[in-house]
Motif scaffolding. Structure first.
Motif, short mmCIF file in Angstrom:
data_model
loop_
_atom_site.label_atom_id
_atom_site.label_comp_id
_atom_site.label_asym_id
_atom_site.label_seq_id
_atom_site.Cartn_x
_atom_site.Cartn_y
_atom_site.Cartn_z
N TYR A 233 0.83 -0.87 0.23
CA TYR A 233 -0.34 -0.01 -0.25
C TYR A 233 0.52 1.30 -0.18
O TYR A 233 2.19 1.25 0.39
N SER A 234 0.73 2.28 -0.73
CA SER A 234 0.73 3.24 -0.67
C SER A 234 0.36 4.34 -0.98
O SER A 234 -0.71 4.56 -1.92
N LYS A 235 1.40 5.88 -0.35
CA LYS A 235 -0.32 7.10 -0.37
C LYS A 235 0.67 7.23 -2.23
O LYS A 235 1.85 6.96 -2.66
N ASP A 236 0.15 7.82 -3.26
CA ASP A 236 0.34 8.49 -4.43
C ASP A 236 1.61 8.74 -4.90
O ASP A 236 2.27 9.29 -4.62
N GLY A 237 2.04 7.95 -5.47
CA GLY A 237 3.52 8.46 -6.25
C GLY A 237 4.65 8.01 -5.54
O GLY A 237 5.42 8.00 -5.36
N TYR A 238 4.23 6.72 -4.35
CA TYR A 238 4.99 6.64 -3.62
C TYR A 238 5.26 4.86 -3.30
O TYR A 238 5.94 4.16 -2.52
N GLU A 239 4.71 4.45 -4.65
CA GLU A 239 4.96 2.75 -5.29
C GLU A 239 6.19 2.12 -5.27
O GLU A 239 7.27 3.11 -5.32
N SER A 240 6.90 0.89 -4.71
CA SER A 240 8.28 0.72 -4.39
C SER A 240 8.17 0.21 -5.91
O SER A 240 7.93 -0.63 -6.30
N ARG A 241 9.56 1.85 -6.11
CA ARG A 241 9.98 1.23 -7.24
C ARG A 241 10.76 -0.25 -8.33
O ARG A 241 10.56 -0.50 -8.95
N HIS A 242 11.72 -0.73 -7.07
CA HIS A 242 12.16 -1.70 -7.11
C HIS A 242 11.71 -2.90 -6.99
O HIS A 242 11.58 -3.53 -8.27
N ASN A 243 10.42 -3.53 -6.38
CA ASN A 243 9.35 -4.35 -5.74
C ASN A 243 8.64 -4.22 -6.89
O ASN A 243 8.15 -5.84 -7.62
N SER A 244 8.68 -3.09 -7.71
CA SER A 244 7.69 -3.08 -9.12
C SER A 244 8.35 -3.65 -10.06
O SER A 244 7.34 -4.30 -10.51
N LYS A 245 9.76 -3.81 -9.99
CA LYS A 245 10.56 -4.52 -11.60
C LYS A 245 10.39 -5.78 -11.13
O LYS A 245 9.88 -6.27 -12.16
N TYR A 246 9.62 -6.61 -10.26
CA TYR A 246 10.29 -8.26 -9.83
C TYR A 246 8.29 -8.40 -10.31
O TYR A 246 8.28 -9.60 -11.29
N TRP A 247 7.63 -7.59 -10.78
CA TRP A 247 5.97 -7.91 -10.59
C TRP A 247 5.94 -8.02 -12.44
O TRP A 247 5.17 -8.60 -12.48
N LYS A 248 7.18 -6.77 -12.84
CA LYS A 248 6.46 -6.50 -13.73
C LYS A 248 7.78 -6.65 -14.73
O LYS A 248 7.63 -6.90 -16.06
N CYS A 249 8.16 -7.95 -14.03
CA CYS A 249 9.34 -8.79 -14.84
C CYS A 249 10.13 -8.31 -16.07
O CYS A 249 10.83 -8.14 -16.93
#
Length: 369
Positions: A233-249
């Motif tokens: 969960y995040s406030k707007d614009g604060y998603e984990s960019r690094h972990n998102s790399k895993y989920w986005k392959c």
């Protein structure tokens, strides 16, 4: 596409009762030699892509002296081209670093702190085997803010021994009162080989687990935290960019003992044991243990079952651009099955698991494995 870098620090002051990560207590004598080997591995990496995320995980990175952590980050800077807005995260146990240490890390360009709080209940923290108290966390968070950290994430756990839904919501209320930018909420899973496996634990039943998830998600939404991945969960614009790399392959490389990498169609991992990792780096400059080439079908499958973990799901167009075919040509039956039972919906050119199904999404995701 920019590269993400993961750096594994396998040192802990004490091992938690639930933890099955590659981490050890009592090997402080290896810290300096490990970091020397780690920096040598980084220097020897040949694919010098632009880097836009760096993540120091563990273990407990902040158990090491800040000077060693800064040396490692400087080695990355000297061997890769970092974007101007590179997200540089370090995991932190509240009892392992003081304000001066946090100031040093911030000055060295660490700009995101992930604090392992787990619970605001001191009794539960002791059951988990955590070395910190709630007061330690308060001090750590306030010290981090005063040191200049404007992007702080908290790790929390639910479904814990003898934990009630009310206690879980109390932890969320106390945690959100500090105003962190990001919160991760993980359901306890009793892993094989951990101390918890040998204990007679009184765990919440499945209905209570689900109640904790649903009530927690609703509360966090009220407080301005958007669910963007099953546990995050995040406030707007604060998603984990690094972990998102895993989920986005997307491409990432891991340095350190047991670290994993995935670049294009190749996945590989490093030697797991710390001493063996150090020895192999010293001998050959590399500690790669196992390489697994991924087929097109493997990559298509991962694109779907990892991407569907995210609240905005997967893009139909992106699938076609990556794999030069329609997603329905490969997973038509699986999509039709789930659309009929409303466990997947198509919306704005994307396939999405509705929020009410995310908590029990494993069966849905297994259709794409």
């Amino acid at each position: 596409m920019s590269l993400g870098i993961y750096i594994h620090m396998p040192f802990c002051k004490s091992k938690c009762n639930y933890c099955d990560f590659n981490s050890c207590a009592g090997i402080e004598n290896l810290m300096e030699s490990y970091c020397t080997s780690l920096m040598y591995e980084i220097k020897n990496f040949t694919q010098k892509d632009t880097v836009d995320t760096i993540y120091f995980g563990g273990g407990t990175p902040t158990y090491l002296p800040p000077s060693l952590l800064i040396d490692i980050l400087d080695t990355v800077k000297n061997n890769f081209n970092l974007t101007y807005d590179c997200e540089i995260t370090i995991e932190c146990n509240p009892a392992t670093i003081d304000r001066n240490g946090l100031i040093l890390l911030k000055k060295a360009d660490f700009n995101r702190l992930s604090i392992g709080l787990q619970s605001c209940n001191d009794r539960i923290l002791k059951v988990l085997g955590r070395i910190h108290s709630y007061k330690d966390f308060e001090n750590c968070f306030n010290d981090a803010r005063s040191a200049g950290f404007e992007n702080i994430s908290l790790d929390l756990m639910y479904g814990l021994p003898d934990q009630t839904t009310e206690q879980w919501l109390d932890t969320l209320q106390k945690a959100t009162a500090f105003g962190p930018e990001h919160i991760s909420c993980y359901a306890l899973k009793v892993e094989e080989g951990t101390p918890f496996e040998k204990m007679n634990l009184n765990l919440p039943d499945d209905d209570t687990f689900r109640e904790m998830y649903d009530n927690g998600t609703s509360y966090l939404k009220e407080q301005g935290y958007n669910l963007y991945e099953i546990s995050n969960y995040s406030k707007d614009g604060y998603e984990s960019r690094h972990n998102s790399k895993y989920w986005k392959c997307e491409n990432f490389v891991g340095f350190g003992a047991g670290a994993y990498s995935c670049i294009n169609n190749l996945r590989y991992s490093n030697i797991y044991k710390v001493e063996n990792y150090i020895d192999e780096i010293n001998k050959t400059g590399s500690a790669i243990n196992e390489k697994t080439p991924l087929s097109d079908k493997d990559m298509m499958s991962e694109f779907c079952f990892l991407g569907l973990r995210m609240a905005n799901g997967i893009s139909i167009n992106e699938f076609k651009l990556r794999f030069n075919c329609e997603i329905t040509d490969i997973f038509g039956d699986e999509l039709t099955k789930n659309i009929k039972r409303k466990t997947i919906v198509q919306k704005n050119g994307r396939y999405i698991i509705p929020p009410e199904w995310l908590f029990v999404s494993n069966e849905i995701l297994s259709d794409f494995v």
